[in-house]
Design an enzyme around this catalytic site. Structure first.
Site, PDB file in Angstrom:
ATOM      1  N   LYS A 135      29.699  24.294  24.945  1.00  0.00           N
ATOM      2  CA  LYS A 135      30.187  24.482  25.913  1.00  0.00           C
ATOM      3  C   LYS A 135      31.751  25.495  25.746  1.00  0.00           C
ATOM      4  CE  LYS A 135      27.689  20.978  28.951  1.00  0.00           C
ATOM      5  NZ  LYS A 135      28.498  20.292  30.193  1.00  0.00           N
ATOM      6  N   ASP A 149      27.607  22.906  36.855  1.00  0.00           N
ATOM      7  CA  ASP A 149      27.752  22.251  37.034  1.00  0.00           C
ATOM      8  C   ASP A 149      28.330  21.504  37.619  1.00  0.00           C
ATOM      9  OD1 ASP A 149      26.564  21.210  34.489  1.00  0.00           O
ATOM     10  OD2 ASP A 149      27.825  20.505  33.208  1.00  0.00           O
ATOM     11  N   GLY A 158      35.807   8.327  34.527  1.00  0.00           N
ATOM     12  CA  GLY A 158      35.365   9.320  33.542  1.00  0.00           C
ATOM     13  C   GLY A 158      36.258  10.466  33.665  1.00  0.00           C
ATOM     14  N   ALA A 159      36.084  11.233  32.126  1.00  0.00           N
ATOM     15  CA  ALA A 159      37.057  12.181  31.959  1.00  0.00           C
ATOM     16  C   ALA A 159      36.639  13.080  31.018  1.00  0.00           C
ATOM     17  CB  ALA A 159      38.069  11.723  31.550  1.00  0.00           C
ATOM     18  N   GLY A 160      35.290  12.974  30.714  1.00  0.00           N
ATOM     19  CA  GLY A 160      34.752  14.548  29.462  1.00  0.00           C
ATOM     20  C   GLY A 160      34.196  15.301  30.899  1.00  0.00           C
ATOM     21  N   GLY A 194      22.026  11.234  40.361  1.00  0.00           N
ATOM     22  CA  GLY A 194      22.293  12.601  39.493  1.00  0.00           C
ATOM     23  C   GLY A 194      20.935  13.732  39.519  1.00  0.00           C
TER      24      GLY A 194
HETATM   25  P1  NDP Z   1      31.916  13.518  27.491  1.00  0.00           P
HETATM   26  O1  NDP Z   1      30.942  12.616  26.205  1.00  0.00           O
HETATM   27  O2  NDP Z   1      32.608  14.272  27.394  1.00  0.00           O
HETATM   28  O3  NDP Z   1      31.966  12.421  28.282  1.00  0.00           O
HETATM   29  C1  NDP Z   1      31.804  10.946  28.901  1.00  0.00           C
HETATM   30  C2  NDP Z   1      32.785  10.300  29.266  1.00  0.00           C
HETATM   31  O4  NDP Z   1      32.259   8.610  29.356  1.00  0.00           O
HETATM   32  C3  NDP Z   1      34.294   9.640  28.646  1.00  0.00           C
HETATM   33  O5  NDP Z   1      34.548   9.277  30.291  1.00  0.00           O
HETATM   34  C4  NDP Z   1      34.127   8.407  27.918  1.00  0.00           C
HETATM   35  O6  NDP Z   1      35.037   7.534  27.660  1.00  0.00           O
HETATM   36  C5  NDP Z   1      33.177   8.141  29.362  1.00  0.00           C
HETATM   37  N1  NDP Z   1      31.948   6.618  28.717  1.00  0.00           N
HETATM   38  C6  NDP Z   1      30.923   6.849  27.649  1.00  0.00           C
HETATM   39  N2  NDP Z   1      30.768   5.437  27.610  1.00  0.00           N
HETATM   40  C7  NDP Z   1      31.985   4.977  27.732  1.00  0.00           C
HETATM   41  C8  NDP Z   1      31.812   3.245  28.495  1.00  0.00           C
HETATM   42  N3  NDP Z   1      30.451   2.560  27.768  1.00  0.00           N
HETATM   43  N4  NDP Z   1      32.951   2.726  29.023  1.00  0.00           N
HETATM   44  C9  NDP Z   1      33.265   3.306  28.900  1.00  0.00           C
HETATM   45  N5  NDP Z   1      33.646   4.569  29.539  1.00  0.00           N
HETATM   46  C10 NDP Z   1      32.422   5.950  28.717  1.00  0.00           C
HETATM   47  O7  NDP Z   1      30.048  13.614  28.156  1.00  0.00           O
HETATM   48  P2  NDP Z   1      29.563  14.845  29.509  1.00  0.00           P
HETATM   49  O8  NDP Z   1      31.048  14.486  30.429  1.00  0.00           O
HETATM   50  O9  NDP Z   1      29.082  15.627  29.351  1.00  0.00           O
HETATM   51  O10 NDP Z   1      28.260  13.982  30.432  1.00  0.00           O
HETATM   52  C11 NDP Z   1      28.120  12.740  30.746  1.00  0.00           C
HETATM   53  C12 NDP Z   1      26.935  12.562  31.360  1.00  0.00           C
HETATM   54  O11 NDP Z   1      27.086  12.880  32.296  1.00  0.00           O
HETATM   55  C13 NDP Z   1      25.890  12.063  30.209  1.00  0.00           C
HETATM   56  O12 NDP Z   1      25.462  11.363  30.474  1.00  0.00           O
HETATM   57  C14 NDP Z   1      25.527  13.263  30.885  1.00  0.00           C
HETATM   58  O13 NDP Z   1      23.672  12.936  31.214  1.00  0.00           O
HETATM   59  C15 NDP Z   1      25.612  13.390  32.397  1.00  0.00           C
HETATM   60  N6  NDP Z   1      26.049  15.374  33.030  1.00  0.00           N
HETATM   61  C16 NDP Z   1      24.710  14.883  34.575  1.00  0.00           C
HETATM   62  C17 NDP Z   1      24.459  16.678  34.540  1.00  0.00           C
HETATM   63  C18 NDP Z   1      23.436  16.256  35.826  1.00  0.00           C
HETATM   64  O14 NDP Z   1      23.780  17.674  36.103  1.00  0.00           O
HETATM   65  N7  NDP Z   1      23.271  15.720  36.764  1.00  0.00           N
HETATM   66  C19 NDP Z   1      25.064  17.343  34.111  1.00  0.00           C
HETATM   67  C20 NDP Z   1      25.785  17.381  32.750  1.00  0.00           C
HETATM   68  C21 NDP Z   1      26.030  15.403  32.235  1.00  0.00           C
HETATM   69  P3  NDP Z   1      36.301   8.071  26.618  1.00  0.00           P
HETATM   70  O15 NDP Z   1      37.484   9.383  27.101  1.00  0.00           O
HETATM   71  O16 NDP Z   1      36.898   6.630  26.988  1.00  0.00           O
HETATM   72  O17 NDP Z   1      35.437   8.184  25.711  1.00  0.00           O
END
Ligand code: NDP
Length: 283
Positions: free
Chosen positions: A73, A109, A132-134, A249
């Site tokens: 991305k 997205d 979340g902040a991903g 979702g």
């Molecule tokens: P990223 O890896 O970029 O970010 C993941 C985020 O989740 C981070 O903020 C991370 O926190 C947090 N996280 C993960 N595990 C835990 C936990 N056990 N406890 C607390 N925080 C947690 O992933 P994406 O943002 O790309 O994707 C996230 C989800 O979104 C995926 O499951 C994906 O399937 C879904 N998604 C759905 C879409 C849709 O169209 N419905 C489109 C895009 C994504 P930290 O920063 O602390 O690691």
């Protein structure tokens, strides 16, 4: 064979690693067949080190565009001819579109998410809390801010990425954002209108509980989850039991695909065909 039979397909697809768990191809194929559109969407496993070569292939084979998923991305950006507004703000591209021979990066997205929530409420002046902040949180928060949400609260386990996203929202959008660290079970502040789980928690087969104190939810709140599989996550079931309106979702997944098809083909397609295909897969 009649000369009027057109054997040429317009190529599009998805580049990621992995891609085996991504159901986008099924909903795309179903809706192209439904509308008799001669598009072929191909899910392609492209390792990080092969992205440049794959993109050369895209240009050589005259692809109309393609989706980018992890890990591409951000890596795709320097290869492109330009970026759309929200992709530029987010620093992430999930959809590349060929326009007049140039490949432009877009991000559908966040737009997909905001379209699904706008079916339920007006985003304007709302207070939105995002866990979340991903990549997903980034796309959603920027697009919600551009759509008029006034307050955005980012709650994240890792403070650095949470604060970075808050700074981005405050610097580049009209919304006001604050960072709250995620420690133990988070208590949602009163006055929150929309709560979004944008973490990976709950994605099949994960059964971890979303760390939100359920007593802090109330029936005035809209609660949504980005997790498409399963569509009814435990978090959504719990929120519904507290009287909240919930959004799954699948809406985001369908809408980001529908917007991508509009970019590639100029056509508005029937989202219900895409949703039904995904519901059948996840049933
Ligand atoms: P990223 O890896 O970029 O970010 C993941 C985020 O989740 C981070 O903020 C991370 O926190 C947090 N996280 C993960 N595990 C835990 C936990 N056990 N406890 C607390 N925080 C947690 O992933 P994406 O943002 O790309 O994707 C996230 C989800 O979104 C995926 O499951 C994906 O399937 C879904 N998604 C759905 C879409 C849709 O169209 N419905 C489109 C895009 C994504 P930290 O920063 O602390 O690691």
């Amino acid at each position: 064979m009649s000369e009027r039979v057109n054997c040429k397909s317009i190529l599009i697809g998805n580049f990621g690693d992995p891609v085996w768990e991504n159901p986008t191809e099924f909903m795309m194929t179903a809706v192209f067949e439904h509308h008799d559109m001669k598009y072929r969407y191909i899910s392609t496993e492209v390792p990080a080190e092969s992205l440049k070569a794959a993109f050369e292939g895209v240009k050589a084979m005259n692809y109309k565009g393609f989706n980018c998923t992890l890990p591409h991305k951000q890596a795709i950006i320097p290869l492109l001819d330009g970026l759309g507004e929200s992709a530029e703000l987010m620093g992430a591209v999930n959809c590349v579109v060929e326009r007049d021979g140039k490949y432009i990066g877009e991000n559908t997205d966040g737009k997909g998410y905001t379209e699904s929530i706008k079916e339920i409420t007006d985003v304007k002046d709302k207070t939105v809390l995002i866990l979340g902040a991903g990549g997903a949180a980034r796309a959603i928060s920027v697009e919600m801010a551009l759509s008029g949400a006034s307050e955005i609260i980012i709650v994240n386990r890792t403070a650095e990425s949470g604060q970075e996203l808050v700074d981005l929202i405050n610097d580049k959008t009209p919304a006001h954002a604050t960072f709250h660290p995620l420690e133990g079970e988070y208590f949602i502040p009163g006055g929150t209108d929309i709560v979004i789980n944008a973490t990976n928690i709950g994605l099949y087969p994960d059964t971890t509980k979303v760390p939100i104190d359920l007593k802090s939810l109330n029936s005035d709140m809209i609660v949504s989850d980005v997790i498409p599989n399963p569509p009814q996550t435990q978090f959504l079931k719990d929120a519904k039991a507290e009287g909240c309106t919930t959004i799954d979702g699948l809406g985001m997944l369908v809408n980001q695909g529908r917007i991508a098809i509009k970019y590639w083909s100029g056509k508005d397609v029937d989202a219900s065909v895409m949703r039904k295909t995904l519901e059948d897969i996840f049933a």
